[in-house]
Enzyme design. Structure first.
Site, PDB file in Angstrom:
ATOM      1  N   LYS A  11       0.856  -1.211   0.000  1.00  0.00           N
ATOM      2  CA  LYS A  11       0.000   0.000   0.000  1.00  0.00           C
ATOM      3  C   LYS A  11       0.887   1.254   0.000  1.00  0.00           C
ATOM      4  O   LYS A  11       1.946   1.265  -0.606  1.00  0.00           O
ATOM      5  CB  LYS A  11      -0.965  -0.012   1.178  1.00  0.00           C
ATOM      6  CG  LYS A  11      -1.712  -1.328   1.304  1.00  0.00           C
ATOM      7  CD  LYS A  11      -2.882  -1.227   2.232  1.00  0.00           C
ATOM      8  CE  LYS A  11      -3.491  -2.604   2.432  1.00  0.00           C
ATOM      9  NZ  LYS A  11      -4.756  -2.581   3.087  1.00  0.00           N
ATOM     10  N   GLU A  98      -9.563  -0.777  -1.740  1.00  0.00           N
ATOM     11  CA  GLU A  98      -9.294   0.652  -1.491  1.00  0.00           C
ATOM     12  C   GLU A  98      -9.414   1.451  -2.784  1.00  0.00           C
ATOM     13  O   GLU A  98      -9.794   2.629  -2.773  1.00  0.00           O
ATOM     14  CB  GLU A  98      -7.922   0.805  -0.826  1.00  0.00           C
ATOM     15  CG  GLU A  98      -7.988   0.356   0.631  1.00  0.00           C
ATOM     16  CD  GLU A  98      -6.765  -0.375   1.141  1.00  0.00           C
ATOM     17  OE1 GLU A  98      -5.678  -0.212   0.574  1.00  0.00           O
ATOM     18  OE2 GLU A  98      -6.909  -1.136   2.122  1.00  0.00           O
ATOM     19  N   SER A 214      -6.418  -9.399   6.791  1.00  0.00           N
ATOM     20  CA  SER A 214      -5.819  -9.652   8.102  1.00  0.00           C
ATOM     21  C   SER A 214      -5.163 -11.028   8.214  1.00  0.00           C
ATOM     22  O   SER A 214      -5.254 -11.675   9.260  1.00  0.00           O
ATOM     23  CB  SER A 214      -6.846  -9.421   9.216  1.00  0.00           C
ATOM     24  OG  SER A 214      -7.285  -8.065   9.201  1.00  0.00           O
TER      25      SER A 214
HETATM   26  C1  PEP Z   1      -4.745  -5.937   1.563  1.00  0.00           C
HETATM   27  O1  PEP Z   1      -4.227  -4.850   1.555  1.00  0.00           O
HETATM   28  O2  PEP Z   1      -5.048  -6.450   0.483  1.00  0.00           O
HETATM   29  C2  PEP Z   1      -4.991  -6.602   2.835  1.00  0.00           C
HETATM   30  C3  PEP Z   1      -5.564  -7.770   2.834  1.00  0.00           C
HETATM   31  O3  PEP Z   1      -4.595  -5.952   3.978  1.00  0.00           O
HETATM   32  P1  PEP Z   1      -4.452  -6.583   5.465  1.00  0.00           P
HETATM   33  O4  PEP Z   1      -3.657  -7.848   5.320  1.00  0.00           O
HETATM   34  O5  PEP Z   1      -3.720  -5.531   6.243  1.00  0.00           O
HETATM   35  O6  PEP Z   1      -5.819  -6.844   5.955  1.00  0.00           O
END
Ligand code: PEP
Length: 257
Positions: A11, A98, A214
């Site tokens: 990200k 996002e 997560s």
């Molecule tokens: C993602 O950015 O695609 C994602 C799954 O983030 P996280 O692992 O932080 O939930």
């Protein structure tokens, strides 16, 4: 047999030095591709070229977090498929939640990006996933169907051969709340059935479907151990080698079991 893919979506995090350090640690630790596990990192645009140098002699593959569908021209702020390939990318994430929910990307726009990336020879990681309100309203499967149909509109089986799907329930992204293995498997099974009906069973058997939301060292093995889960798209836990490498190790263990 489908090869596991463990992908890190950095990200809008890291800087030039910390990104190079992180990629360097992964390059040393990433398993060779013959172990049945592929590793992918997706840094922010400005660091792609530098990270490419760091991982180019390793098994770590490089991807971008987005791309634009036009080839060149007056599109201020955008980046083309050819530019990504020029700096060493083999993959691109398209339709991340996002991008959909913060930047307002539509399925139509996502489809244009998917087609441009495929035409340019990039492997697409197409993200789909429902909001909490949609899950609570019993709409998970219809949301997934709409996003799959939209993202893959006019994409033939031949063109889709390098597409990877990432199921990322929006309520599980960056929240610390993970889909249960049963919830993940149920959505993945549904997605695979969708691919069977849109394409065919042989193709559906080959396409990889990652889980994202997560994923951490302590839940990676059970999630990736589900029959229809072929790896993970990892955000937060991809930013530190000590968090990401155990997820790669979990995939390696499953691949060799
Ligand atoms: C993602 O950015 O695609 C994602 C799954 O983030 P996280 O692992 O932080 O939930």
């Amino acid at each position: 047999m489908r090869r596991f893919l463990v992908a890190g979506n950095w990200k809008m995090n890291t800087n030039r030095a910390s990104g190079a350090e992180l990629a360097g640690a992964l390059a040393v630790n990433a398993p060779a591709s013959e172990t049945g596990v592929e590793v992918l990192v997706c840094p922010p645009y400005p660091y792609l070229a530098g990270i490419s140098d760091v991982v180019s002699k390793s098994a770590v593959q490089l991807g971008a977090q987005d791309v634009y569908f036009e080839a060149s021209g007056a599109f201020t702020g955008e980046v083309s498929v050819e530019m990504l390939k020029d700096v060493g990318c083999s993959h691109v994430i398209i339709g991340h939640s996002e991008r959909r929910h913060v930047m307002g990307e539509t399925d139509e726009m996502i489809n244009k990006k998917v087609k441009a990336a495929i035409a340019g020879g990039l492997t697409v990681v197409l993200c789909v996933g429902e909001l909490l309100s949609e899950r609570e309203a019993g709409k998970t499967e219809s949301v997934l169907d709409t996003q799959m149909a939209g993202g893959l509109a006019d994409v033939s089986e031949e063109d889709a051969k390098d597409v990877v799907i990432a199921y990322e329930p929006v309520w599980a992204i960056g929240t610390g709340v993970t889909a249960s293995p049963e919830q993940a498997e149920s959505a993945h099974e549904h997605l695979r059935k969708w691919v069977t009906s849109r394409y065919n069973a042989a193709f559906s058997d080959k396409i990889r479907i990652l889980y994202g939301g997560s994923v951490k060292a302590d839940n990676a093995e059970i999630l990736m151990g589900q029959p229809n889960v072929d790896g993970a798209l990892v955000g937060g836990a991809s930013l530190k080698p000590e968090l990401f490498i155990p997820i790669i190790e979990a995939a390696r263990k499953l691949a060799n079991s």
